[in-house]
Write a protein that holds these residues in place. Structure first.
Motif, PDB file in Angstrom:
ATOM      1  N   ARG A  92      -7.870  15.902  -9.251  1.00  0.00           N
ATOM      2  CA  ARG A  92      -9.276  16.123  -8.866  1.00  0.00           C
ATOM      3  C   ARG A  92     -10.114  14.858  -9.012  1.00  0.00           C
ATOM      4  O   ARG A  92     -11.272  14.902  -9.419  1.00  0.00           O
ATOM      5  N   SER A  93      -9.497  13.708  -8.727  1.00  0.00           N
ATOM      6  CA  SER A  93     -10.214  12.436  -8.828  1.00  0.00           C
ATOM      7  C   SER A  93     -10.069  11.657  -7.531  1.00  0.00           C
ATOM      8  O   SER A  93      -9.135  11.878  -6.746  1.00  0.00           O
ATOM      9  N   ALA A  94     -11.009  10.724  -7.322  1.00  0.00           N
ATOM     10  CA  ALA A  94     -10.997   9.863  -6.144  1.00  0.00           C
ATOM     11  C   ALA A  94     -10.962   8.414  -6.598  1.00  0.00           C
ATOM     12  O   ALA A  94     -11.696   8.015  -7.506  1.00  0.00           O
ATOM     13  N   VAL A  95     -10.097   7.620  -5.970  1.00  0.00           N
ATOM     14  CA  VAL A  95      -9.901   6.212  -6.330  1.00  0.00           C
ATOM     15  C   VAL A  95     -10.212   5.358  -5.116  1.00  0.00           C
ATOM     16  O   VAL A  95      -9.784   5.674  -3.988  1.00  0.00           O
ATOM     17  N   LEU A  96     -10.947   4.261  -5.328  1.00  0.00           N
ATOM     18  CA  LEU A  96     -11.269   3.313  -4.269  1.00  0.00           C
ATOM     19  C   LEU A  96     -10.599   1.991  -4.590  1.00  0.00           C
ATOM     20  O   LEU A  96     -10.836   1.398  -5.650  1.00  0.00           O
ATOM     21  N   LEU A  97      -9.733   1.523  -3.688  1.00  0.00           N
ATOM     22  CA  LEU A  97      -8.971   0.289  -3.889  1.00  0.00           C
ATOM     23  C   LEU A  97      -9.438  -0.757  -2.885  1.00  0.00           C
ATOM     24  O   LEU A  97      -9.287  -0.583  -1.671  1.00  0.00           O
ATOM     25  N   GLY A  98     -10.036  -1.836  -3.389  1.00  0.00           N
ATOM     26  CA  GLY A  98     -10.551  -2.893  -2.517  1.00  0.00           C
ATOM     27  C   GLY A  98      -9.782  -4.181  -2.671  1.00  0.00           C
ATOM     28  O   GLY A  98      -9.320  -4.512  -3.769  1.00  0.00           O
ATOM     29  N   GLY A  99      -9.642  -4.916  -1.575  1.00  0.00           N
ATOM     30  CA  GLY A  99      -8.933  -6.187  -1.614  1.00  0.00           C
ATOM     31  C   GLY A  99      -9.026  -6.890  -0.279  1.00  0.00           C
ATOM     32  O   GLY A  99      -9.289  -6.254   0.759  1.00  0.00           O
ATOM     33  N   GLU A 100      -8.801  -8.195  -0.284  1.00  0.00           N
ATOM     34  CA  GLU A 100      -8.920  -8.984   0.933  1.00  0.00           C
ATOM     35  C   GLU A 100      -7.789  -8.662   1.895  1.00  0.00           C
ATOM     36  O   GLU A 100      -6.753  -8.098   1.505  1.00  0.00           O
ATOM     37  N   PRO A 101      -7.939  -8.997   3.177  1.00  0.00           N
ATOM     38  CA  PRO A 101      -6.882  -8.698   4.160  1.00  0.00           C
ATOM     39  C   PRO A 101      -5.575  -9.410   3.818  1.00  0.00           C
ATOM     40  O   PRO A 101      -5.567 -10.572   3.422  1.00  0.00           O
ATOM     41  N   GLY A 102      -4.467  -8.678   3.968  1.00  0.00           N
ATOM     42  CA  GLY A 102      -3.153  -9.256   3.762  1.00  0.00           C
ATOM     43  C   GLY A 102      -2.707  -9.378   2.325  1.00  0.00           C
ATOM     44  O   GLY A 102      -1.634  -9.919   2.056  1.00  0.00           O
ATOM     45  N   ILE A 103      -3.482  -8.856   1.374  1.00  0.00           N
ATOM     46  CA  ILE A 103      -3.117  -9.005  -0.038  1.00  0.00           C
ATOM     47  C   ILE A 103      -2.030  -8.028  -0.449  1.00  0.00           C
ATOM     48  O   ILE A 103      -1.321  -8.250  -1.429  1.00  0.00           O
ATOM     49  N   GLY A 104      -1.889  -6.921   0.298  1.00  0.00           N
ATOM     50  CA  GLY A 104      -0.823  -5.968  -0.013  1.00  0.00           C
ATOM     51  C   GLY A 104      -1.304  -4.577  -0.376  1.00  0.00           C
ATOM     52  O   GLY A 104      -0.573  -3.820  -1.026  1.00  0.00           O
ATOM     53  N   LYS A 105      -2.511  -4.201   0.033  1.00  0.00           N
ATOM     54  CA  LYS A 105      -3.027  -2.859  -0.291  1.00  0.00           C
ATOM     55  C   LYS A 105      -2.152  -1.772   0.331  1.00  0.00           C
ATOM     56  O   LYS A 105      -1.758  -0.814  -0.344  1.00  0.00           O
ATOM     57  N   SER A 106      -1.861  -1.913   1.619  1.00  0.00           N
ATOM     58  CA  SER A 106      -1.042  -0.906   2.302  1.00  0.00           C
ATOM     59  C   SER A 106       0.370  -0.871   1.735  1.00  0.00           C
ATOM     60  O   SER A 106       0.976   0.202   1.604  1.00  0.00           O
ATOM     61  N   THR A 107       0.906  -2.039   1.385  1.00  0.00           N
ATOM     62  CA  THR A 107       2.242  -2.094   0.789  1.00  0.00           C
ATOM     63  C   THR A 107       2.271  -1.361  -0.544  1.00  0.00           C
ATOM     64  O   THR A 107       3.183  -0.567  -0.819  1.00  0.00           O
ATOM     65  N   LEU A 108       1.262  -1.611  -1.384  1.00  0.00           N
ATOM     66  CA  LEU A 108       1.197  -0.956  -2.695  1.00  0.00           C
ATOM     67  C   LEU A 108       1.105   0.555  -2.540  1.00  0.00           C
ATOM     68  O   LEU A 108       1.814   1.308  -3.223  1.00  0.00           O
ATOM     69  N   LEU A 109       0.246   1.026  -1.647  1.00  0.00           N
ATOM     70  CA  LEU A 109       0.049   2.470  -1.502  1.00  0.00           C
ATOM     71  C   LEU A 109       1.250   3.145  -0.847  1.00  0.00           C
ATOM     72  O   LEU A 109       1.556   4.292  -1.155  1.00  0.00           O
ATOM     73  N   LEU A 110       1.929   2.439   0.057  1.00  0.00           N
ATOM     74  CA  LEU A 110       3.136   3.028   0.650  1.00  0.00           C
ATOM     75  C   LEU A 110       4.231   3.136  -0.401  1.00  0.00           C
ATOM     76  O   LEU A 110       4.964   4.137  -0.452  1.00  0.00           O
ATOM     77  N   GLN A 111       4.350   2.120  -1.256  1.00  0.00           N
ATOM     78  CA  GLN A 111       5.314   2.198  -2.356  1.00  0.00           C
ATOM     79  C   GLN A 111       4.944   3.326  -3.321  1.00  0.00           C
ATOM     80  O   GLN A 111       5.819   4.059  -3.802  1.00  0.00           O
ATOM     81  N   ALA A 112       3.648   3.472  -3.613  1.00  0.00           N
ATOM     82  CA  ALA A 112       3.200   4.548  -4.499  1.00  0.00           C
ATOM     83  C   ALA A 112       3.461   5.910  -3.876  1.00  0.00           C
ATOM     84  O   ALA A 112       3.860   6.861  -4.566  1.00  0.00           O
ATOM     85  N   ALA A 113       3.246   6.033  -2.562  1.00  0.00           N
ATOM     86  CA  ALA A 113       3.500   7.301  -1.872  1.00  0.00           C
ATOM     87  C   ALA A 113       4.970   7.683  -1.950  1.00  0.00           C
ATOM     88  O   ALA A 113       5.318   8.843  -2.233  1.00  0.00           O
ATOM     89  N   ALA A 114       5.857   6.714  -1.716  1.00  0.00           N
ATOM     90  CA  ALA A 114       7.292   6.988  -1.773  1.00  0.00           C
ATOM     91  C   ALA A 114       7.740   7.341  -3.185  1.00  0.00           C
ATOM     92  O   ALA A 114       8.530   8.279  -3.390  1.00  0.00           O
ATOM     93  N   SER A 115       7.211   6.624  -4.177  1.00  0.00           N
ATOM     94  CA  SER A 115       7.592   6.899  -5.568  1.00  0.00           C
ATOM     95  C   SER A 115       7.070   8.262  -6.016  1.00  0.00           C
ATOM     96  O   SER A 115       7.779   9.023  -6.683  1.00  0.00           O
ATOM     97  N   ALA A 116       5.813   8.568  -5.664  1.00  0.00           N
ATOM     98  CA  ALA A 116       5.237   9.857  -6.062  1.00  0.00           C
ATOM     99  C   ALA A 116       5.970  11.018  -5.390  1.00  0.00           C
ATOM    100  O   ALA A 116       6.242  12.047  -6.022  1.00  0.00           O
ATOM    101  N   ALA A 117       6.310  10.868  -4.112  1.00  0.00           N
ATOM    102  CA  ALA A 117       7.036  11.927  -3.409  1.00  0.00           C
ATOM    103  C   ALA A 117       8.397  12.194  -4.055  1.00  0.00           C
ATOM    104  O   ALA A 117       8.846  13.344  -4.156  1.00  0.00           O
ATOM    105  N   LYS A 118       9.038  11.124  -4.495  1.00  0.00           N
ATOM    106  CA  LYS A 118      10.333  11.270  -5.166  1.00  0.00           C
ATOM    107  C   LYS A 118      10.183  12.003  -6.492  1.00  0.00           C
ATOM    108  O   LYS A 118      10.999  12.868  -6.838  1.00  0.00           O
TER     109      LYS A 118
END
Length: 457
Positions: A92-118
């Motif tokens: 029941r929480s919301a998280v905001l992740l900010g960062g410059e372009p190309g730093i790896g935000k999408s990579t981090l969240l895709l890795q987190a999505a795969a790990s959490a799903a597992k």
């Protein structure tokens, strides 16, 4: 008869029967004293028309009688990410992740999505419990990244859209435990216009998504674009609406830092460290010596090492200083990783208490590894670096210094001194100077005494 906005109704808590007057007994189910006062308030509906217009009239309660509830968390499967979140993602929480372009935000969240799903699959949670909403990339691009990172995408639902209504419909249909929005600036709703990224769009769409998560045992993680100054783009209200604001930064092409600027469910002092590899972001589990520079030759002048705390971990960092004659008789301070005011104050104390002039010098200060330092324990090491740079006298190698510097020239104690000394000794530092004598350390209580001890030659 139409109900007026703001009118009072009485609703049975047992069967749901409602009428405009209070009765001691419900005429529908026969329950006694079950009719509760409610207010017909169309403003309680969300902008998209979700929810109910029947709002229970709230009354003040005794705070001492309220029972506190511990936050329920689950792991994202990435240790450093969990550390910054405060021990895991809070439901029941919301998280905001900010960062410059190309730093790896999408990579981090895709890795987190795969790990959490597992992890959800191991726990026996039925159905797809991770929804990844992308408004910037196609499904094929995301799948290509997942294949490149060798991630198992089982249990992840992908939705490539920028429409808020499509996202809300998918949330209602799937009811995921983890929702990832990449990014909130690309999401728009026709109710707030057709141009994404505007102030109204960000407030409107973020409010809808946060409201959905607050009513369910889910976690919402939204990525956000940043301005050229490094702050999150859009209204500041966006940061107030979420529970956690995380900044994603880098010091070079490989090292990445995660740190929380706001966290309602944990500390903002924790620092998550990753290295970017071909297989994605890899957590740095033991970063104590990560920021130390390894030299083949002798240590140059203007360098001092100090142990600092970031959350629950100790890092050894190197403070570097350089002084050159000021141009046009106007001295300036250039420092990105340490506050300019702190540098100017420490230089002023040395000039007053030790008689070493800085007012005609331009001062340049840097931190090895690019980590930003804010705690007061770095004052003593900063003073040593400035003194060494100004006099061109090298500080003895394998020397660590820490302590807070007062305007009177006193070296004041700081917290967790034993842990700092232990961390420095474990990395081979033989000389440790601090304001309180501990085992295998040297005590110095004033800046003049510290300078004489370290620069006696």
């Amino acid at each position: 008869m139409a109900k007026k906005n703001g009118s009072i109704m009485y609703k049975c808590s047992n069967c749901g029967y409602s009428q405009p007057k209070w009765l001691g007994r419900c005429p529908e189910c026969g329950e006694w004293n079950s009719l509760e006062e409610i207010i017909i308030d169309r403003n309680s509906l969300s902008p998209a028309g979700r929810g109910t217009e029947e709002a229970v009239k709230q009354k003040p309660v005794d705070l001492a009688a309220v029972k506190a509830m511990e936050a329920v968390r689950f792991s994202t499967g990435i240790q450093e990410f969990d550390r910054v979140l405060g021990g895991g993602a809070t439901k029941r929480s919301a998280v905001l992740l900010g960062g410059e372009p190309g730093i790896g935000k999408s990579t981090l969240l895709l890795q987190a999505a795969a790990s959490a799903a597992k992890l959800f699959a191991k726990a026996g949670t039925p159905g797809s419990k991770v929804l990844y909403v992308s408004g910037e990339e196609s499904a094929a691009q995301i799948k290509d990244r997942a294949d490149r990172l060798e991630l198992d995408c089982t249990g992840i639902q992908i939705l490539c859209t920028s429409r808020l209504e499509d996202t809300l419909d998918a949330l209602d249909a799937i009811n995921p435990l983890l929702v990832i929005i990449d990014s909130i600036q690309t999401i728009y709703s026709a109710e707030a216009g057709i141009i994404p990224g505007t102030v109204n769009q960000l407030k409107y769409c973020a409010n809808e998504l946060v409201s959905w998560v607050k009513e369910r045992d889910s976690v919402l993680i939204m990525t956000a674009h940043v301005t050229k100054e490094g702050t999150i783009a859009g209204p500041k209200a966006l940061e107030h609406m979420v529970d956690t604001v995380i900044s994603f930064e880098r010091n070079n092409d490989e090292i990445r830092f995660l740190h929380a600027q706001k966290n309602r469910f944990g500390s903002v002092d924790e620092l998550g460290i990753f290295t970017m590899t071909e297989k994605g972001l890899v957590p740095v589990v033991d970063p104590a010596s990560l920021f130390l520079i390894k030299r083949k030759d002798s240590q140059p002048a203007g360098v001092a090492c100090t142990p600092v705390f970031e959350g629950t971990r100790v890092f050894l960092v190197e403070i570097q200083a350089l002084t050159v004659p000021a141009k046009a008789s106007i001295s300036r301070v250039y420092s990105e990783k340490i506050d300019n005011g702190r540098v100017a104050r420490v230089a002023a104390v040395i000039e007053k208490r030790c008689g070493l002039k800085f007012s005609d010098q331009d001062i340049y200060v840097n931190v090895g590894g690019g980590v930003r330092l804010n705690e007061s324990s770095i004052d003593a090491a900063l003073a040593c670096a400035l003194y060494s740079a100004r006099t061109d006298i090298t500080l003895k190698a394998q020397t660590a210094v820490f302590g807070e510097l007062s305007l009177a020239g006193e070296i004041r104690p700081v917290n967790k001194a034993k842990q700092r000394i232990k961390a420095a000794q474990s990395l081979g530092f033989s000389t440790i100077v601090c304001p309180e004598a501990e085992e295998n350390s040297i005590e110095c209580t004033t800046i003049k005494e510290m300078i004489k001890t370290l620069f006696r030659d």
